[in-house]
Design an enzyme around this catalytic site. Structure first.
Site, mmCIF file in Angstrom:
data_model
loop_
_atom_site.group_PDB
_atom_site.id
_atom_site.type_symbol
_atom_site.label_atom_id
_atom_site.label_comp_id
_atom_site.label_asym_id
_atom_site.label_seq_id
_atom_site.Cartn_x
_atom_site.Cartn_y
_atom_site.Cartn_z
ATOM 1 N N THR A 165 43.667 -3.843 -10.942
ATOM 2 C CA THR A 165 43.966 -3.234 -9.647
ATOM 3 C C THR A 165 45.265 -3.770 -9.056
ATOM 4 O O THR A 165 46.088 -3.017 -8.545
ATOM 5 C CB THR A 165 42.813 -3.492 -8.666
ATOM 6 O OG1 THR A 165 41.639 -2.866 -9.167
ATOM 7 C CG2 THR A 165 43.129 -2.949 -7.290
ATOM 8 N N ASP A 175 40.478 5.210 -9.407
ATOM 9 C CA ASP A 175 39.286 4.664 -10.047
ATOM 10 C C ASP A 175 38.194 5.713 -10.184
ATOM 11 O O ASP A 175 37.627 5.911 -11.260
ATOM 12 C CB ASP A 175 38.743 3.484 -9.234
ATOM 13 C CG ASP A 175 39.626 2.257 -9.374
ATOM 14 O OD1 ASP A 175 40.175 2.048 -10.453
ATOM 15 O OD2 ASP A 175 39.759 1.515 -8.382
#
Length: 460
Positions: A224, A143
């Site tokens: 995710t 990320d």
């Protein structure tokens, strides 16, 4: 994106899939199974144990938490796609699209190298699974790395623009090990100091201090749970980038490293070619290009949704594209609408929608845009405000392919009314379809279940 407390792995970072060895505290690698273990407990799958390069240059992580060896050619071999030769010359905002494609592809190469092959358990946060509280997971590294690389690339081209992105450098500044992991992950693209990394990430909060007509919206790793579901377990995620011009989404880009390249490919066939980028520009159409080079010539395919007149494809045969898990099905509304659209055999014995393709992230928007499904539905809990980065890019991709995106009342999503990084609370759910009679049928079905619920409330 998971919160800071949710997950981390014993492994700091693996920058590529060409891995010679790992030294992770007391862990060791089983070369025959590809698993890393402490003692006799298998805890974390190795990445591509069949691709070992003993000539790799080694990168030592901070505090000796990890020792990762990577091939100097493992990423450069995938950098030979010239998108300027693929993107139509007359595409509106062509230069903006090319900058965005370059940025998203850089991020995809990094995150693709970080995605585990097999699932990491999000519920069992224990050392036995390589999950710790310090949040050194590859998804977290991914990320931060993706956000830094994308925003830095766009800032180089358009420093006066504004940016909205999910992460800030706050957690990194207090964690030198995690910071070093991110720096290692992006080393193939840039060589930065810690402060340069923090500054690049915090461009994503620039909108808080600056007013600009043009705002780039980024979700660095959208999906995710799909990322952690694993590359070989069909885990889907994407790097999602959108440009807002005076609040109107005008460019959408979805980088999808683990999605099959064609609707002609079997989604369950792990040998099928994978990796593509969807891009769209307002009034210019929606397209797909490859993420990785192949033996075939690079392509740029113009996308069209499934015909939406209800004749060549019946509304009753609409394929729903929904999440693997039930987070977007608050109140069971997806199932109720499916029962109206699909009829008495809409659900199986477990109550799951039969005509459904399940996957995580905004990848679903791209699948609908290229005709792989017809309906995406998202319903959330009362009081929840949708983050703009979860839908802005995908919305452009579907709309420019001939589809439609709206709230539950059929209104277009109005990003000019956003509250910081969120859509207004009036958006209680999102419907994305191939448009036409399909969209109208979904809206009608939603009105029906809403009316039924209201009558039940009165009776009670």
């Amino acid at each position: 994106m998971l919160s800071q407390r949710m997950i981390s792995t014993l492994l700091l970072v693996w920058p590529t899939r060409s891995v010679t060895s790992f030294i992770v505290r007391t862990a060791s690698i089983h070369t025959t199974t590809g698993y890393i273990s402490t003692g006799s407990r298998k805890i974390l799958p190795n990445v591509n144990r069949n691709s070992i390069d003993t000539t790799d240059q080694c990168i030592r992580g901070a505090k000796s938490v990890s020792f990762v060896c990577r091939s100097s050619s493992s990423l450069t071999a995938t950098k030979d796609i010239d998108y300027s030769s693929l993107v139509p010359d007359d595409l509106p905002r062509r230069e903006d699209v090319l900058v965005g494609l370059d940025a998203v592809r850089k991020a995809c190469l990094i995150t693709n190298s970080l995605q585990p092959d097999y699932p990491l358990d999000l519920e069992k946060k224990s050392d036995e699974l390589g999950i710790m509280k310090e949040d050194l997971s590859p998804v977290t590294v991914g990320d931060f790395a993706a956000q830094a690389v994308v925003l830095n690339r766009i800032f180089e081209a358009y420093e006066e623009d504004s940016f909205v992105a999910e992460e800030s450098s706050k957690s990194l500044r207090s964690d030198s090990v995690l910071t070093q992991g991110v720096l290692n992950a992006i080393r193939s693209e840039v060589s930065w100091t810690e402060d340069e990394l923090y500054s690049a990430i915090d461009l994503g909060k620039k909108y808080e201090h600056q007013s600009a007509d043009r705002t780039w919206v980024l979700d660095p790793v959208d999906g995710t749970r799909g990322f952690l579901r694993g590359r070989l377990n069909h885990g889907q995620y994407c790097v999602a980038l959108c440009l807002l011009d005076k609040g109107i989404p005008v460019i959408g880009i979805l980088g999808c490293p683990n999605l099959v390249s064609s609707e002609g490919d079997d989604y369950d066939d792990m040998a099928a070619p994978r990796g593509c980028i969807f891009f769209a520009s307002k009034s210019g159409g929606s397209y797909q290009v490859p993420l990785f080079p192949t033996n075939d010539a690079p392509y740029c395919s113009k996308l069209d949704v499934t015909p939406n007149d209800g004749k060549s494809v019946l509304v009753g045969d609409a394929r729903f594209c929904i999440g693997v898990e039930s987070y977007g099905n608050f109140g069971g509304k997806q199932s109720k609408i499916s029962s109206i659209i699909h009829g008495e055999h809409a659900l199986n014995k477990s109550g799951d929608i039969v005509k459904a393709r399940r996957m995580d992230s905004q990848v679903k928007y791209g699948v609908i845009a290229r005709g792989g499904a017809e309906v995406f539905l998202r319903f959330t809990k009362d009081g929840y405000n949708e983050f703009i980065w979860d839908h802005a890019a995908g919305g452009v991709v579907i709309i420019e392919a001939g589809g439609q995106v709206s709230d539950l009342n059929g209104n277009e999503l109005d990003y000019s009314q956003r509250i910081g990084d969120k859509l207004p609370s009036s958006v209680e759910g999102i419907i994305a379809t191939n448009g036409g009679v399909f969209h109208e049928s979904i809206l009608d079905a939603h009105r029906e279940i809403t009316s039924t619920n209201s009558k039940e409330d009165v009776i009670i």
